[in-house]
Design a protein around this motif. Structure first.
Motif, short mmCIF file in Angstrom:
data_model
loop_
_atom_site.label_atom_id
_atom_site.label_comp_id
_atom_site.label_asym_id
_atom_site.label_seq_id
_atom_site.Cartn_x
_atom_site.Cartn_y
_atom_site.Cartn_z
N GLU A 1 0.83 -1.21 0.00
CA GLU A 1 0.00 0.00 0.00
C GLU A 1 0.87 1.27 0.00
N VAL A 2 0.43 2.26 -0.74
CA VAL A 2 1.14 3.54 -0.75
C VAL A 2 0.17 4.60 -0.21
N VAL A 3 0.48 5.12 0.96
CA VAL A 3 -0.43 6.06 1.60
C VAL A 3 -0.15 7.46 1.05
N CYS A 4 -1.15 8.02 0.38
CA CYS A 4 -0.96 9.31 -0.30
C CYS A 4 -2.01 10.31 0.16
N ALA A 5 -1.66 11.59 0.02
CA ALA A 5 -2.66 12.64 0.20
C ALA A 5 -2.47 13.69 -0.89
N ASP A 6 -3.60 14.22 -1.33
CA ASP A 6 -3.61 15.33 -2.29
C ASP A 6 -4.19 16.53 -1.52
N ILE A 7 -3.33 17.51 -1.24
CA ILE A 7 -3.75 18.65 -0.43
C ILE A 7 -4.25 19.75 -1.37
N GLY A 8 -5.47 20.21 -1.15
CA GLY A 8 -6.06 21.22 -2.05
C GLY A 8 -6.50 20.53 -3.33
N THR A 9 -7.35 19.54 -3.18
CA THR A 9 -7.65 18.64 -4.30
C THR A 9 -8.51 19.29 -5.39
N GLY A 10 -9.26 20.34 -5.05
CA GLY A 10 -10.07 21.04 -6.07
C GLY A 10 -11.02 20.09 -6.75
N SER A 11 -10.88 19.94 -8.06
CA SER A 11 -11.75 19.04 -8.84
C SER A 11 -11.52 17.58 -8.50
N GLY A 12 -10.43 17.29 -7.79
CA GLY A 12 -10.09 15.89 -7.49
C GLY A 12 -9.19 15.26 -8.54
N ALA A 13 -8.78 16.04 -9.53
CA ALA A 13 -8.07 15.48 -10.69
C ALA A 13 -6.82 14.68 -10.30
N ILE A 14 -5.98 15.25 -9.44
CA ILE A 14 -4.72 14.56 -9.09
C ILE A 14 -5.05 13.28 -8.31
N ALA A 15 -5.90 13.42 -7.31
CA ALA A 15 -6.22 12.28 -6.44
C ALA A 15 -6.79 11.12 -7.27
N ILE A 16 -7.70 11.44 -8.17
CA ILE A 16 -8.34 10.41 -9.00
C ILE A 16 -7.31 9.74 -9.90
N THR A 17 -6.47 10.54 -10.53
CA THR A 17 -5.47 9.99 -11.45
C THR A 17 -4.53 9.04 -10.71
N LEU A 18 -4.01 9.47 -9.57
CA LEU A 18 -3.06 8.61 -8.85
C LEU A 18 -3.73 7.30 -8.42
N CYS A 19 -4.97 7.40 -7.95
CA CYS A 19 -5.70 6.20 -7.53
C CYS A 19 -5.95 5.25 -8.67
N LYS A 20 -6.39 5.81 -9.80
CA LYS A 20 -6.75 4.95 -10.92
C LYS A 20 -5.50 4.34 -11.58
N GLU A 21 -4.43 5.13 -11.64
CA GLU A 21 -3.23 4.66 -12.34
C GLU A 21 -2.41 3.71 -11.47
N GLU A 22 -2.50 3.84 -10.16
CA GLU A 22 -1.74 2.97 -9.25
C GLU A 22 -2.70 2.42 -8.19
N PRO A 23 -3.19 1.21 -8.43
CA PRO A 23 -4.21 0.65 -7.54
C PRO A 23 -3.73 0.46 -6.10
N ARG A 24 -2.41 0.49 -5.88
CA ARG A 24 -1.90 0.32 -4.51
C ARG A 24 -2.03 1.60 -3.68
N VAL A 25 -2.41 2.69 -4.35
CA VAL A 25 -2.52 3.97 -3.64
C VAL A 25 -3.76 3.99 -2.75
N SER A 26 -3.55 4.40 -1.51
CA SER A 26 -4.67 4.66 -0.61
C SER A 26 -4.71 6.18 -0.43
N MET A 27 -5.77 6.82 -0.90
CA MET A 27 -5.76 8.27 -1.09
C MET A 27 -6.68 9.02 -0.12
N THR A 28 -6.12 10.06 0.48
CA THR A 28 -6.92 11.04 1.20
C THR A 28 -6.79 12.36 0.45
N ALA A 29 -7.90 13.01 0.19
CA ALA A 29 -7.85 14.29 -0.53
C ALA A 29 -8.52 15.36 0.33
N THR A 30 -7.89 16.51 0.41
CA THR A 30 -8.43 17.57 1.28
C THR A 30 -8.63 18.86 0.50
#
Ligand code: SAM
Ligand code: GLN
Length: 285
Positions: free
Chosen positions: A114-143
């Protein structure tokens, strides 16, 4: 009127309004894809009647400097369709590059588990969604500090089938409160200096909370550099987008707040300084 005639007419109008004429074809391609017909096959035929009012009204808004993404209600990012409105920044192509570089560094430094990630200031969610979809091992928190933005980001995550935990709050605060420790922190903060003059299509239509980063544009980086050790694991890296003219000020800031911590500034495809990576016990690529 034929499609080709419409295109020529509106391309000329775009030029008069200082809007890139390619916008006309991009807009039509989006409308025709939705209708599932091949624009190029029908290019010399009359435009379907049911499309004319929508096309003309949309072009009217575009000629009035409104971003095409607002007219369509979505934007494409890394192949994902991301809903946008006036509550979120329209995700930019430079930010796709930030995602690509981040994914490469995840592969290199966290090749398993598992890769624990956060996207700070996610806005539209674009970064968080991309990292999650492209790397299924990502566990994402977006703020985000903007509840309105989080409504859009949640919608985008749902549409794209991305499993993301969303938290509202100021920069690192929500992560600190939840006791989250990260492998990877990604952040595209507002970085435009408060007094910078900008194009009308940006400043009149995009949220100012997403754009302006204090008098030198570096306010949010300062905050994250100061607090990052509270939310990062021993081995971790941070990935930021930054302004093309911030290299020197940014280098000074990293060296002042995080002395001795390795970092690098990378250029975007236009050759402009655009991304900052900071490595805690991680390899550069
Ligand atoms: N991550 C998106 C992207 O890359 O397209 C949006 C980036 S936009 C430049 C910056 C985002 O930071 C906005 O969504 C804004 O609401 C959010 N923001 C501004 N101030 C904040 C704060 N104090 N804490 C958390 N987020 C904040
Ligand atoms: N790149 C955006 C713009 O020029 C700003 C994004 C940001 O502040 N992070 O409009």
């Amino acid at each position: 009127m034929k499609i080709s005639e419409y295109v020529r007419k509106f391309e000329a109008l775009c030029e008069e309004h200082d809007i890139p004429p390619e916008t006309v074809m991009s807009f039509l391609v989006e409308l025709s894809q939705r209708e599932r017909w091949n624009l190029y096959l029908h290019y010399e035929e009359d435009m379907p009647e049911d499309l004319v009012p929508e096309f003309e009204a949309g072009m009217e808004r575009i000629l009035n400097d409104e971003p095409m993404a607002h007219v369509l209600g979505y934007s494409w990012f890394y192949g994902y369709r991301i809903p946008v409105n006036e509550d979120v920044l329209i995700p930019r192509p430079e930010t796709e590059e930030l995602c690509a570089y981040t994914l490469a560094r995840i592969d290199r430094n966290f090749p398993e588990g598992e890769v624990v990630c956060a996207d700070i200031g996610t806005g539209s969610g674009a970064i968080a969604i991309t990292l999650c979809k492209e790397e299924p091992r990502v566990s994402m928190t977006a703020t985000d500090i903007s509840e309105e933005a989080l409504v859009m980001a949640r919608k985008a995550a749902e549409l794209n089938g991305a499993n993301i935990r969303f938290l509202a709050g100021d920069m690192l605060q929500p992560l600190i409160e939840q006791g989250i420790r990260l492998d990877v922190l990604v952040c595209n903060p507002p970085y435009i200096p408060d007094d910078e003059a900008m194009e009308r299509s940006v400043v009149d239509f995009e949220p100012h909370v997403a754009l302006f980063g204090g008098s030198d544009g570096l306010k949010f980086y300062r905050e994250v550099f100061r607090g990052c050790r509270q939310v990062l694991k021993e081995k971790a890296f941070m990935a930021f987008e930054m302004g093309w003219n911030q290299r020197e000020a940014m280098s000074r800031l990293v060296e002042e707040i995080l002395p001795g911590v390795p970092y690098e500034i990378l250029k975007d495809m236009n050759g402009k300084d655009r991304m900052l990576f900071v490595y805690f016990n991680c390899d550069k690529q």
